[in-house]
Design a protein around this motif. Structure first.
Motif, mmCIF file in Angstrom:
data_model
loop_
_atom_site.group_PDB
_atom_site.id
_atom_site.type_symbol
_atom_site.label_atom_id
_atom_site.label_comp_id
_atom_site.label_asym_id
_atom_site.label_seq_id
_atom_site.Cartn_x
_atom_site.Cartn_y
_atom_site.Cartn_z
ATOM 1 N N SER A 206 39.140 42.923 49.347
ATOM 2 C CA SER A 206 38.900 42.689 48.106
ATOM 3 C C SER A 206 37.764 42.410 47.605
ATOM 4 C CB SER A 206 39.827 41.478 47.719
ATOM 5 O OG SER A 206 41.065 41.588 48.159
ATOM 6 N N ALA A 207 36.881 41.747 48.216
ATOM 7 C CA ALA A 207 35.533 41.510 47.820
ATOM 8 C C ALA A 207 34.555 42.807 48.025
ATOM 9 C CB ALA A 207 34.843 40.530 49.058
ATOM 10 N N VAL A 208 34.872 43.636 49.159
ATOM 11 C CA VAL A 208 34.256 45.050 49.187
ATOM 12 C C VAL A 208 34.542 45.910 47.951
ATOM 13 C CG1 VAL A 208 34.422 47.350 50.562
ATOM 14 C CG2 VAL A 208 34.306 45.177 51.526
ATOM 15 N N GLY A 209 35.929 45.844 47.448
ATOM 16 C CA GLY A 209 36.201 46.591 46.306
ATOM 17 C C GLY A 209 35.846 46.040 45.229
ATOM 18 N N LEU A 210 35.131 44.754 44.852
ATOM 19 C CA LEU A 210 34.751 44.287 43.734
ATOM 20 C C LEU A 210 33.124 44.818 43.775
ATOM 21 C CD1 LEU A 210 34.232 42.539 41.099
ATOM 22 C CD2 LEU A 210 33.795 40.619 42.750
ATOM 23 N N GLY A 211 32.623 44.805 45.153
ATOM 24 C CA GLY A 211 31.176 45.291 45.166
ATOM 25 C C GLY A 211 30.920 46.807 44.935
ATOM 26 N N LEU A 212 32.044 47.620 45.211
ATOM 27 C CA LEU A 212 31.934 48.884 45.129
ATOM 28 C C LEU A 212 31.931 49.324 43.769
ATOM 29 C CD1 LEU A 212 34.092 50.479 47.916
ATOM 30 C CD2 LEU A 212 31.669 50.620 47.729
ATOM 31 N N SER A 213 32.958 48.503 42.892
ATOM 32 C CA SER A 213 33.198 48.579 41.408
ATOM 33 C C SER A 213 31.815 48.330 40.677
ATOM 34 C CB SER A 213 34.208 47.955 40.953
ATOM 35 O OG SER A 213 33.828 46.536 40.873
ATOM 36 N N LEU A 214 31.002 47.271 41.141
ATOM 37 C CA LEU A 214 29.829 47.125 40.484
ATOM 38 C C LEU A 214 28.515 48.272 41.130
ATOM 39 C CD1 LEU A 214 29.703 43.251 41.095
ATOM 40 C CD2 LEU A 214 30.311 44.605 39.036
ATOM 41 N N LEU A 215 28.816 48.556 42.213
ATOM 42 C CA LEU A 215 27.499 49.611 42.893
ATOM 43 C C LEU A 215 27.753 51.001 42.053
ATOM 44 C CD1 LEU A 215 25.560 50.460 44.943
ATOM 45 C CD2 LEU A 215 27.426 51.059 46.201
ATOM 46 N N PHE A 216 29.110 51.489 41.935
ATOM 47 C CA PHE A 216 29.388 52.752 41.329
ATOM 48 C C PHE A 216 29.611 52.763 39.736
ATOM 49 C CE2 PHE A 216 30.658 53.535 45.602
ATOM 50 C CZ PHE A 216 29.835 54.526 45.975
ATOM 51 N N GLN A 217 29.319 51.371 39.162
ATOM 52 C CA GLN A 217 29.530 50.957 37.775
ATOM 53 C C GLN A 217 30.852 51.767 37.059
ATOM 54 O OE1 GLN A 217 25.641 52.937 36.281
ATOM 55 N NE2 GLN A 217 24.709 51.172 37.128
ATOM 56 N N LEU A 218 32.044 51.359 37.589
ATOM 57 C CA LEU A 218 33.267 52.009 37.366
ATOM 58 C C LEU A 218 33.289 51.235 36.002
ATOM 59 C CD1 LEU A 218 35.584 51.661 40.535
ATOM 60 C CD2 LEU A 218 34.153 53.655 39.620
ATOM 61 N N LYS A 219 34.130 51.996 35.291
ATOM 62 C CA LYS A 219 34.311 51.344 33.847
ATOM 63 C C LYS A 219 35.536 50.553 33.655
ATOM 64 C CE LYS A 219 32.535 56.033 32.517
ATOM 65 N NZ LYS A 219 32.793 57.392 32.007
#
Length: 445
Positions: free
Chosen positions: A118-131
């Motif tokens: 779940s922490a990884v998912g949050l990091g990925l969403s910030l890294l790839f700038q998901l809308k």
């Protein structure tokens, strides 16, 4: 289905008694598939209502944002628990583990790995700038990577002990909770917001998990944890995780890439169309779920036995798949009347994707034939190759063709899976020097 006998196996240096199911009785598969089909039938009606309400209440943009995060969680999902659901079936059916040990180890590993993911998912969403807002990402990830994964573990455990009726009930409970959640939200919130929905999404997932844990406790008793056994199982379970992740990549990566390379409205349209395709696969998923444990039984006879079993299932499933594909193409124009005028492009999207049910009626059972014969690493390799091809194609076509490009790559990759799995199975079954057939090489990587 089968009566339980006793077999002695070595576990952590000690001899332990475990229950081993006897071979399936005639008609057992039909009974199990019927139980699952009835449950999936109720679930189908409930999910159809849930899908329509959530799509209409959120609209294409917010719905696109929601499914983007769900798709990202789905990519990480197979690593939550590191294959313990599949091992639950495999180990209980083969008599190498007791059910309460599989249950206890699975819960511990799922909660730990799911929380980390779940922490990884949050990091990925910030890294790839998901809308999508971080709050939405966190709510969905905890729901799908922790709570729903414990529920899934219980469902696999019910299947391992041939309690298909309970497996079906579990799936209906989750869907019913989701439907009740969106109805309650629509009655109390005007308009329905994405933030409000993901809170309800988390709460309904929590209630579903509580129900699953209670039923699991009734059947298996107190969960047992054994670190030494867990370490051994993880080494094998990771291959199930990689295979599951690869399958999710070629099913869901296009939705994430669409939100990044196109826009959320296009993502919402494509996700809605894909959801319609997914709904039509309900009967086949029921058959595959009922047959999955049988592949491990057939696996004692090697790949030849599991392949023959797969062919018998494909012959039945392909008839339905053909009818489903034709029905999707013909009925697609009615969808905007159900989903709303904003989803007009869903008609073309569904028609592009209409061939997928037939293709999945073939490659799903070929893949299980490999797993049942102990060739999980081979299956994983094929799925990883197709996942990489899917990503490469999407990078090329999505910026220019939007959701249409996603549909083309989806159909193409499902066709590639049929080709590669069939080629792999036939290659392993070719005669080898010495007059032996390599279907005897059960368990070879």
């Amino acid at each position: 289905m089968g009566q339980s006998g006793k077999a002695e196996v070595s576990l952590a240096g000690e001899r332990r008694a475990v229950s081993v199911a006897t071979p399936a009785k005639s008609g057992g598969l039909l009974r199990d598939a019927t139980h699952l089909s009835i449950g999936q039938g109720f679930r189908l009606v409930i999910q159809a209502a849930y899908f329509v309400l959530i799509a209409r209440s959120l609209g294409p943009d917010a719905y696109g944002a929601f499914v983007t995060v769900v798709a990202m969680a789905a990519l990480l999902g197979p690593f939550s628990g590191l294959g313990t659901p599949n091992l639950f079936i495999k180990n209980v059916r083969s008599g190498t583990r007791e059910a309460n040990l599989c249950w206890g180890n699975g819960i511990v590993l799922t909660v730990i790995s799911g929380s980390a993911l779940s922490a990884v998912g949050l990091g990925l969403s910030l890294l790839f700038q998901l809308k999508t807002a971080p709050f939405v990402v966190v709510m969905v990830c905890i729901s799908d990577l922790v709570l729903l994964k414990v529920t899934e573990l219980a469902a696999f455990g019910f299947t391992a002990l041939e309690r298909m009726k309970q497996t079906a009930i579990q799936s209906v409970v989750i869907s019913l909770l989701r439907l009740g959640g969106i109805v309650a939200l629509m009655l109390t919130m005007h308009p329905v917001t994405l933030r409000g929905w993901v809170v309800v999404y988390l709460l309904t997932s929590l209630l579903g998990m509580i129900y699953a844990v209670m039923k699991g406790g009734e059947i298996w008793g107190r969960p047992v944890f054994n670190l030494q056994v867990l370490r051994r199982d993880v080494a094998e379970g990771v291959f199930f995780s990689v295979a599951g992740s690869a399958a999710t990549v070629y099913n869901d990566i296009d939705k994430i890439m669409l939100s990044r390379l196109a826009d959320l409205a296009a993502t919402g349209v494509y996700a809605a169309a894909y959801r319609v395709i997914d709904v039509t696969m309900t009967p086949v998923r029921s058959l595959a779920a009922a047959a999955y444990p049988q592949f491990f039984r057939k696996g004692a006879g090697g790949l030849g036995a599991t392949y023959s079993y797969a062919l018998s299932l494909i012959a039945k499933a392909a008839i339905y798949g053909s009818l489903a594909s034709a029905g999707l193409w013909l009925c697609a124009p009615a969808l905007p009347m159900v989903l709303g005028p904003k989803y007009g492009e869903v008609v073309a999207a569904v028609r592009w994707l209409a061939l997928i049910p037939l293709l999945r009626c073939i490659h799903s059972f070929l893949a299980d034939a490999l797993s049942g014969a102990g060739l999980q690493r081979t299956r994983t390799g094929v799925q990883v190759v197709v996942a990489l091809v899917n990503i490469a194609l999407n990078l090329i076509v999505l910026p220019r063709y939007s959701w249409r490009g996603a549909a083309w790559t989806s159909v193409g990759c499902d066709g590639l899976l049929v080709t590669l799995f069939l080629f792999t199975v036939l290659s392993y079954r070719r005669p080898v020097p010495g007059g032996k057939s390599d279907h005897l090489l059960r368990g070879a990587p």
